[in-house]
Design a protein around this motif. Structure first.
Motif, PDB file in Angstrom:
ATOM      1  N   UNK A  17      40.380 -11.712  26.696  1.00  0.00           N
ATOM      2  CA  UNK A  17      39.296 -12.455  27.332  1.00  0.00           C
ATOM      3  C   UNK A  17      38.446 -11.472  28.122  1.00  0.00           C
ATOM      4  N   UNK A  18      37.131 -11.510  27.884  1.00  0.00           N
ATOM      5  CA  UNK A  18      36.204 -10.611  28.585  1.00  0.00           C
ATOM      6  C   UNK A  18      34.953 -11.377  28.977  1.00  0.00           C
ATOM      7  N   UNK A  19      34.285 -10.910  30.033  1.00  0.00           N
ATOM      8  CA  UNK A  19      33.003 -11.452  30.440  1.00  0.00           C
ATOM      9  C   UNK A  19      33.124 -12.683  31.313  1.00  0.00           C
ATOM     10  N   UNK A  20      31.973 -13.291  31.558  1.00  0.00           N
ATOM     11  CA  UNK A  20      31.912 -14.519  32.349  1.00  0.00           C
ATOM     12  C   UNK A  20      30.743 -15.352  31.853  1.00  0.00           C
ATOM     13  N   UNK A  21      30.824 -16.647  32.141  1.00  0.00           N
ATOM     14  CA  UNK A  21      29.799 -17.564  31.679  1.00  0.00           C
ATOM     15  C   UNK A  21      30.399 -18.589  30.738  1.00  0.00           C
ATOM     16  N   UNK A  22      29.573 -19.315  30.005  1.00  0.00           N
ATOM     17  CA  UNK A  22      30.086 -20.332  29.075  1.00  0.00           C
ATOM     18  C   UNK A  22      31.034 -19.698  28.053  1.00  0.00           C
ATOM     19  N   UNK A  23      32.119 -20.392  27.700  1.00  0.00           N
ATOM     20  CA  UNK A  23      33.104 -19.786  26.802  1.00  0.00           C
ATOM     21  C   UNK A  23      32.664 -19.772  25.338  1.00  0.00           C
ATOM     22  N   UNK A  24      32.939 -18.657  24.693  1.00  0.00           N
ATOM     23  CA  UNK A  24      32.754 -18.488  23.254  1.00  0.00           C
ATOM     24  C   UNK A  24      34.092 -18.036  22.681  1.00  0.00           C
ATOM     25  N   UNK A  25      34.592 -18.746  21.675  1.00  0.00           N
ATOM     26  CA  UNK A  25      35.857 -18.384  21.042  1.00  0.00           C
ATOM     27  C   UNK A  25      35.560 -17.784  19.669  1.00  0.00           C
ATOM     28  N   UNK A  26      36.119 -16.603  19.406  1.00  0.00           N
ATOM     29  CA  UNK A  26      35.923 -15.883  18.159  1.00  0.00           C
ATOM     30  C   UNK A  26      37.225 -15.913  17.365  1.00  0.00           C
ATOM     31  N   UNK A  27      37.219 -16.577  16.217  1.00  0.00           N
ATOM     32  CA  UNK A  27      38.416 -16.688  15.379  1.00  0.00           C
ATOM     33  C   UNK A  27      38.245 -15.852  14.117  1.00  0.00           C
ATOM     34  N   UNK A  83      43.551 -22.679  28.959  1.00  0.00           N
ATOM     35  CA  UNK A  83      42.509 -21.926  29.669  1.00  0.00           C
ATOM     36  C   UNK A  83      41.585 -22.828  30.484  1.00  0.00           C
ATOM     37  N   UNK A  84      41.716 -24.143  30.317  1.00  0.00           N
ATOM     38  CA  UNK A  84      40.918 -25.078  31.096  1.00  0.00           C
ATOM     39  C   UNK A  84      39.480 -25.218  30.631  1.00  0.00           C
ATOM     40  N   UNK A  85      39.235 -25.037  29.340  1.00  0.00           N
ATOM     41  CA  UNK A  85      37.881 -25.159  28.803  1.00  0.00           C
ATOM     42  C   UNK A  85      37.736 -26.479  28.059  1.00  0.00           C
ATOM     43  N   UNK A  86      36.817 -27.307  28.528  1.00  0.00           N
ATOM     44  CA  UNK A  86      36.591 -28.594  27.879  1.00  0.00           C
ATOM     45  C   UNK A  86      35.697 -28.480  26.657  1.00  0.00           C
ATOM     46  N   UNK A  87      34.717 -27.574  26.696  1.00  0.00           N
ATOM     47  CA  UNK A  87      33.765 -27.439  25.596  1.00  0.00           C
ATOM     48  C   UNK A  87      33.433 -25.967  25.381  1.00  0.00           C
ATOM     49  N   UNK A  88      33.333 -25.569  24.111  1.00  0.00           N
ATOM     50  CA  UNK A  88      33.119 -24.160  23.790  1.00  0.00           C
ATOM     51  C   UNK A  88      32.145 -24.023  22.627  1.00  0.00           C
ATOM     52  N   UNK A  89      31.624 -22.821  22.483  1.00  0.00           N
ATOM     53  CA  UNK A  89      30.959 -22.383  21.267  1.00  0.00           C
ATOM     54  C   UNK A  89      32.017 -21.697  20.414  1.00  0.00           C
ATOM     55  N   UNK A  90      32.010 -21.964  19.121  1.00  0.00           N
ATOM     56  CA  UNK A  90      33.034 -21.431  18.232  1.00  0.00           C
ATOM     57  C   UNK A  90      32.416 -20.566  17.148  1.00  0.00           C
ATOM     58  N   UNK A  91      33.064 -19.426  16.884  1.00  0.00           N
ATOM     59  CA  UNK A  91      32.706 -18.573  15.764  1.00  0.00           C
ATOM     60  C   UNK A  91      33.940 -18.442  14.885  1.00  0.00           C
ATOM     61  N   UNK A  92      33.769 -18.673  13.596  1.00  0.00           N
ATOM     62  CA  UNK A  92      34.869 -18.510  12.653  1.00  0.00           C
ATOM     63  C   UNK A  92      34.452 -17.639  11.496  1.00  0.00           C
ATOM     64  N   UNK A  93      35.384 -16.833  11.006  1.00  0.00           N
ATOM     65  CA  UNK A  93      35.136 -15.989   9.837  1.00  0.00           C
ATOM     66  C   UNK A  93      36.053 -16.404   8.700  1.00  0.00           C
ATOM     67  N   UNK A  94      35.493 -16.530   7.499  1.00  0.00           N
ATOM     68  CA  UNK A  94      36.261 -16.735   6.278  1.00  0.00           C
ATOM     69  C   UNK A  94      37.181 -17.956   6.393  1.00  0.00           C
ATOM     70  N   UNK A  95      38.498 -17.767   6.299  1.00  0.00           N
ATOM     71  CA  UNK A  95      39.417 -18.889   6.409  1.00  0.00           C
ATOM     72  C   UNK A  95      39.188 -19.692   7.683  1.00  0.00           C
ATOM     73  N   UNK A  96      38.825 -19.013   8.767  1.00  0.00           N
ATOM     74  CA  UNK A  96      38.635 -19.720  10.032  1.00  0.00           C
ATOM     75  C   UNK A  96      37.355 -20.548  10.070  1.00  0.00           C
ATOM     76  N   UNK A  97      36.451 -20.372   9.080  1.00  0.00           N
ATOM     77  CA  UNK A  97      35.314 -21.305   9.014  1.00  0.00           C
ATOM     78  C   UNK A  97      35.815 -22.707   8.668  1.00  0.00           C
ATOM     79  N   UNK A  98      36.907 -22.799   7.931  1.00  0.00           N
ATOM     80  CA  UNK A  98      37.535 -24.105   7.673  1.00  0.00           C
ATOM     81  C   UNK A  98      38.180 -24.636   8.949  1.00  0.00           C
ATOM     82  N   UNK A  99      38.881 -23.752   9.663  1.00  0.00           N
ATOM     83  CA  UNK A  99      39.558 -24.170  10.902  1.00  0.00           C
ATOM     84  C   UNK A  99      38.565 -24.716  11.914  1.00  0.00           C
ATOM     85  N   UNK A 100      37.475 -23.994  12.164  1.00  0.00           N
ATOM     86  CA  UNK A 100      36.555 -24.438  13.213  1.00  0.00           C
ATOM     87  C   UNK A 100      35.804 -25.702  12.802  1.00  0.00           C
TER      88      UNK A 100
END
Length: 258
Positions: A17-27, A83-100
């Protein structure tokens, strides 16, 4: 930077986990780790809290529990709860595009935007057989038995010719995987179902490469036609390992999109 392990459903998943501000999850996708997104992290962390887990069975996360698309969705929900995040921006690659996408359908209130890199459909019967055959190969002979084939088939000719370090890093990601974890990931992809794409109402960015033979531009165009709010970008001379092969463009487009 916070690096460590977070208990999700009794399994300690590796997370950075790095940075601060609205959460972005990278899968990351099959055969990757959170390091797949290393080129994007510094710029994103200036504006967002960037969360990079290693999926269950990948990288530093153990091979345990349910390894499936549904399992990845559950792990993502559990991680956000921890982590206590109710809403996030999500990035998914390949197989994880199905997951997200499945996550966005199951938890619509928890997603504000989706970015799909090298988006794929659930595999047809021939693709399912190929994934199960790959799982059998790595169980029998280890990751070296498939690594060079994956690099050759999933990176662009320009990447291998002009950016050999990128191709070498993709090979390193693959060869460092636990063969059993990778095999179960292959089986998870083989068993994947198609998300209810039409039910996704948030903005979606679809990014792929001209030379992506896995998450082809045709797949992105098909998904864009089914989504309520989608935009598509296609990177020249880029294969399937989008965030590495078109690193600068992906970073710029994610910042602009988010």
């Amino acid at each position: 930077m916070k690096t460590g392990f977070i208990d999700v459903a009794g399994t300690e998943l590796a997370v950075e986990i790095e940075g601060s501000g609205p959460p972005v999850v990278l899968l990351h996708g099959l055969g990757g780790t959170g390091n797949f997104y290393q080129p994007q992290v510094a710029a994103l962390a200036e504006r967002f809290t960037v969360i990079r887990p290693d999926l269950r069975g990948h990288g530093r996360s153990p091979v345990s529990g349910q390894i499936s698309i549904d399992g990845y969705v559950s792990d993502l929900a559990g991680l956000l709860d921890e982590l206590g995040h109710d809403q996030v921006r999500l990035v998914g690659h390949s197989m994880s595009t199905l997951t997200v996408q499945h996550f966005a359908v199951a938890h619509p209130g928890r997603v504000s935007a989706l970015a799909l890199l090298g988006a794929v459909h659930s595999p047809p019967p021939a693709g399912q057989d190929a994934q199960r055959a790959r799982a059998a190969t790595v169980r029998a002979d280890g990751m070296l038995a498939v690594a060079d084939t994956v690099v050759a088939n999933a990176t662009s000719p320009a990447t291998r010719r002009d950016r050999p370090v990128v191709a070498a890093f993709v090979r390193e990601l693959l060869t460092r995987q636990d063969p059993e974890g990778y095999a179960r990931g292959c089986e998870a992809l083989a068993a994947a179902t198609e998300p209810d794409t039409a039910a996704i109402r948030v903005p979606v960015l679809l990014a792929t490469g001209t030379d992506d033979g896995v998450g082809t531009p045709t797949v992105s165009a098909d998904l864009a036609g089914k989504l309520a709010d989608a935009q598509t970008v296609i990177y020249l001379d880029c294969g399937h390992w989008t965030a590495l092969e078109a690193a600068t463009q992906v970073t710029e487009d994610l910042i602009k999109f988010f």
